[in-house]
Structures are given as C-alpha cells and as structure tokens.
Design a protein around this motif. Structure first.
Motif, PDB file in Angstrom:
ATOM      1  N   GLY A  65       0.784  -1.087  -0.139  1.00 50.78           N
ATOM      2  CA  GLY A  65      -0.013   0.169   0.141  1.00 50.78           C
ATOM      3  C   GLY A  65       0.749   1.212  -0.062  1.00 50.78           C
ATOM      4  N   ALA A  67       0.966   5.446   1.671  1.00 46.59           N
ATOM      5  CA  ALA A  67       0.884   6.380   2.764  1.00 46.59           C
ATOM      6  C   ALA A  67       1.698   7.803   2.566  1.00 46.59           C
ATOM      7  CB  ALA A  67       1.127   5.792   4.215  1.00 46.59           C
ATOM      8  N   GLY A  91      -3.924   3.028   8.324  1.00 38.92           N
ATOM      9  CA  GLY A  91      -5.085   2.911   8.007  1.00 38.92           C
ATOM     10  C   GLY A  91      -5.813   3.865   7.127  1.00 38.92           C
ATOM     11  N   THR A  92      -7.216   4.334   7.211  1.00 34.94           N
ATOM     12  CA  THR A  92      -7.950   5.197   6.410  1.00 34.94           C
ATOM     13  C   THR A  92      -7.411   6.696   6.382  1.00 34.94           C
ATOM     14  OG1 THR A  92      -9.762   5.236   7.492  1.00 34.94           O
ATOM     15  CG2 THR A  92      -9.904   3.589   5.959  1.00 34.94           C
ATOM     16  N   SER A  93      -7.077   7.152   7.626  1.00 34.15           N
ATOM     17  CA  SER A  93      -6.890   8.408   8.142  1.00 34.15           C
ATOM     18  C   SER A  93      -5.588   8.588   8.716  1.00 34.15           C
ATOM     19  CB  SER A  93      -8.316   8.942   8.867  1.00 34.15           C
ATOM     20  OG  SER A  93      -8.453   8.201  10.136  1.00 34.15           O
ATOM     21  N   GLN A 107      -1.272  11.610  11.399  1.00 32.66           N
ATOM     22  CA  GLN A 107      -2.442  11.858  10.366  1.00 32.66           C
ATOM     23  C   GLN A 107      -1.985  11.824   9.047  1.00 32.66           C
ATOM     24  OE1 GLN A 107      -4.415  15.740  10.571  1.00 32.66           O
ATOM     25  NE2 GLN A 107      -5.789  15.197   9.005  1.00 32.66           N
ATOM     26  N   LEU A 108      -2.703  11.242   8.131  1.00 32.17           N
ATOM     27  CA  LEU A 108      -2.307  10.859   6.788  1.00 32.17           C
ATOM     28  C   LEU A 108      -2.896  11.977   6.145  1.00 32.17           C
ATOM     29  CD1 LEU A 108      -3.407   6.963   6.181  1.00 32.17           C
ATOM     30  CD2 LEU A 108      -1.365   8.108   6.234  1.00 32.17           C
ATOM     31  N   PRO A 110      -3.708  13.346   1.970  1.00 30.00           N
ATOM     32  CA  PRO A 110      -4.623  12.702   0.958  1.00 30.00           C
ATOM     33  C   PRO A 110      -3.507  12.477  -0.242  1.00 30.00           C
ATOM     34  CG  PRO A 110      -5.001  15.187   1.020  1.00 30.00           C
ATOM     35  CD  PRO A 110      -4.063  14.792   2.174  1.00 30.00           C
ATOM     36  N   GLU A 112      -4.298  11.329  -3.112  1.00 31.83           N
ATOM     37  CA  GLU A 112      -4.575  11.793  -4.375  1.00 31.83           C
ATOM     38  C   GLU A 112      -4.475  13.078  -5.068  1.00 31.83           C
ATOM     39  OE1 GLU A 112      -7.844  11.942  -1.502  1.00 31.83           O
ATOM     40  OE2 GLU A 112      -6.348  10.615  -1.996  1.00 31.83           O
TER      41      GLU A 112
END
Length: 385
Positions: A65, A67, A91-93, A107-108, A110, A112
């Motif tokens: 993945g 990040a 994770g997702t965030s 904190q991640l 974005p 994209e």
C-alpha cells in the motif's frame, strides 16, 4: 499498508528524503513524504516541483500500500526511536508507528492530491562514485549562495566525449575540475547548469556504490531535467532536479593564468598557518601574504586590538617580468576553502600582479608539475595603502 523495517535503515532513509522537502512549501501537500510498499521493498519519495528524491529500502511488507505523512515530523520521530524494529500500519486516516514501547499516530495526507514524481531520464553515462564525490566537493565551494543571482548558485556541467567538466563561480572565485567518465554513447556532448546544492547532495549521498549514473534529459517532455542514481548507505537513491535558467558567465579563459611569480609550499602547513593568522582578521579585511626569497609571511589584524604574523617556508620563482610582486591580499575564507579542496601534499600559487586573479593548483611533489585537472582562481583583494 503494513510494514516492519529496521530502525537505523528507516531513520537514515527518511532523513535523506526529508532533506529535499521545502522548508516553506507553496502548498501544504508538498510537505509530505510518500511511502509505497510492495514485495520486499519500500520506496520513500519527496517532490517540490523542482527537485525530487527517492530511496528504495528493504523491508518486511505484510500488506502492500501507500501512505503520505509529514516528512519532517516522521524524520524527527524516526531519529529519536530506540534501536528496535519499527512497525508501520496505515489505516484510512492515520498511520500508527510502533517501536518497542513507543507508539505514535500520524495523520495521513491525501495521496490523490500529491503530484506525480518526474520520470528518471535515460542514463547519459556513469562516473566512479568516489571520483564524483571528490570532484564535486572541490567545485561547489566556489558556487554562489545568493538566491537573487541564481545563475551563480549552479555548477556548469560540460560533457565532451569521455571527459566531464565541472565549473562554478560566485564572481570572486572560480573552480574547474575535469575528470574521466563513461558516456552511454560515443562522442557524447552536452552542457547543463545544475543547482550546486542538489549536485552536492547527490555526490555525498551516493558514494557507497561503485558508480553514479548521470541522466541528462534530451526529450521534449523532460527538457531541462537532470537525474542522478546511485547506492547510498541503506538503499538505491535517485535525485532529479530542474536545471537553472540563464547564461553562465564565460570564465574558462580566466583559468589560463601564466604567473610572473609562483609560490610553492606544503599544503598542510599553509592551511594551519592560515587558520591561526585568520583568527585576528577583521571582518571584510584581507589576509596579507608577503613574498620573500625562500618563504612567505602571512599577517592579519583587527585594528590596534590584535595582530598576527607567521612565516611559512616556500619555493619562490620569479620570471623577471615587469611587475614586481612583494605582497598580495587574500580573502581568508576563500583562501582556506581553496586549500581545503586540494588533495595534494603541496600547493602552487601563480601571480601576475598584486590586484589580478591568482591561480591555485595542487602539486604531488614540490618540484613536480601542477595538477591541470583541478584549478581554483581567487580574485585578490586590494591591500591598504
């Protein structure tokens, strides 16, 4: 993404990538460090639309993945952790980092929104990493630091078949180094003005492998781009950067100095003497070198508060020219930099007149021929009176 990586490997890799991050990014997303995990490797990268840095390290990848996190914060955390394996779980965030009993949650950002890194251009050739590092160090000391004059903050790289030339100047000094390299094509030619900061980082951080790959873009899509690839301490590294715009000054002819007076002495002895005498040199004042028959005398002062003088044994040659040179003035910092860049036991100074540029070259032997592959020119300062 779920990975486990050695703490030392992680800390060094993150610190290297984070060095290329902008201190004041134009948009917040550029402060991020991107991690991509796949197979048994993790690729870490940064990009600010001018310079990109990418390193590939070995890791245990349980879940592939990617990040994107704050690069400088991650570098600070990794540097402070105990010498235990680091486990990263994204994770997702947020991403969780665990090392021993230490646990951090970041904190991640974005992914994209993060720009695509430029593609590494095709290799133009390779150079022995040790030779490249030494050569770059000898030249970048003469590059300018003033960002208002960007053309002087670069190093002009010239390719002529199997010879690679590096040239830098800040208008008060200049350095030229010529070395052998291995071009990818016969009769290779080209020139590029590379930011000295990026060139220095590439040479310093890619010295663990045998060679550094140089990639000067010739295609339209990547026009004005140069890339470097080589092995660092813990993984393969890539750096790309946009070339500097502007016309580099034509200063090569200033290297062709034929001195009326030459001074030869021991490099290490002179370095130590310059350091001592410079301790009392007033800001923006010169270090005076008086030239005698078989020695030189260095002296400097801070008004009436402090003075220093020291003699150094030297071999003096005068060709009987019209100009008599009894003493010359150096910027002490420029003189120290030039002497420190030499890798020879002896040094030769070539003078034409007290106020004219001086050529500094290395000597393998006191009575030998000067090194023609590395030349350093210093503009002399006017002496009082």
């Amino acid at each position: 993404m779920k990975i486990t990586v050695d703490r030392g490997v992680m800390a060094e890799a993150v610190a290297w990538v984070a060095r290329s991050l902008p201190s004041r990014p134009s948009v917040p997303i550029l402060a991020g460090l991107l991690m991509r995990a796949q197979g048994d490797q993790v690729v870490m990268s940064s990009f600010d639309y001018e310079t990109s840095a990418k390193i590939t390290i070995s890791a245990q990848v349980d879940e592939p993945g990617e990040a994107l996190v704050s690069g400088r914060l991650l570098a600070d955390i990794a540097k402070s952790l105990p010498d235990r394996p680091i486990r990263l779980t994204a994770g997702t965030s947020a991403v969780e980092l665990v090392c021993g009993s230490a646990r951090f949650t970041l904190q991640l950002l974005p992914v994209e929104d993060y720009p695509n890194l430029p593609e590494m251009p095709a290799s133009t050739g390779s150079v022995v990493s040790e030779d490249f590092a030494r050569s770059v160090n000898q030249v970048v000391i003469a590059a300018g630091r003033d960002e208002l004059l960007p053309v002087f903050t670069g190093v002009r790289m010239e390719i002529d078949d199997d010879r690679l030339s590096l040239l830098a100047t800040d208008r008060y000094r200049m350095a030229l180094k010529e070395l052998a390299w291995n071009p990818s094509t016969a009769r290779a030619e080209g020139a590029a003005l590379v930011p000295a900061r990026v060139l220095s980082e590439a040479a310093r951080s890619m010295s663990s492998g045998e060679a550094v790959q140089l990639a000067l873009a010739g295609d339209t899509a990547n026009e004005g781009l140069i890339g470097f690839e080589g092995d660092g301490l813990n993984g393969t590294r890539q750096l790309t950067t946009r070339l500097l715009d502007g016309e580099f000054p034509k200063v090569r002819h200033l290297m062709e100095i034929r001195g009326n007076v030459t001074v030869r002495c021991n490099t290490a002895e002179l370095i130590d003497s310059v350091k001592r005498v410079s301790l009392v040199a007033e800001r923006n004042s010169s270090l005076r070198m008086a030239i005698d028959e078989d020695s030189i005398a260095l002296d400097a002062a801070t008004g009436d508060q402090a003075q220093a003088t020291e003699a150094v044994e030297a071999a003096i040659t005068r060709d009987g020219g019209d100009v008599e040179i009894a003493a010359v003035g150096f910027n002490p910092h420029y003189l120290s930099d030039a002497l420190g860049a030499l890798d020879t036991p002896f040094v030769q100074f070539s003078f034409t007149a007290p106020g004219k540029p001086c050529l500094v070259q290395g000597l393998a032997e006191l009575d030998g021929e000067p090194d023609v592959d590395y030349r350093h020119v210093i503009m002399l300062m006017r002496l009082p009176g």
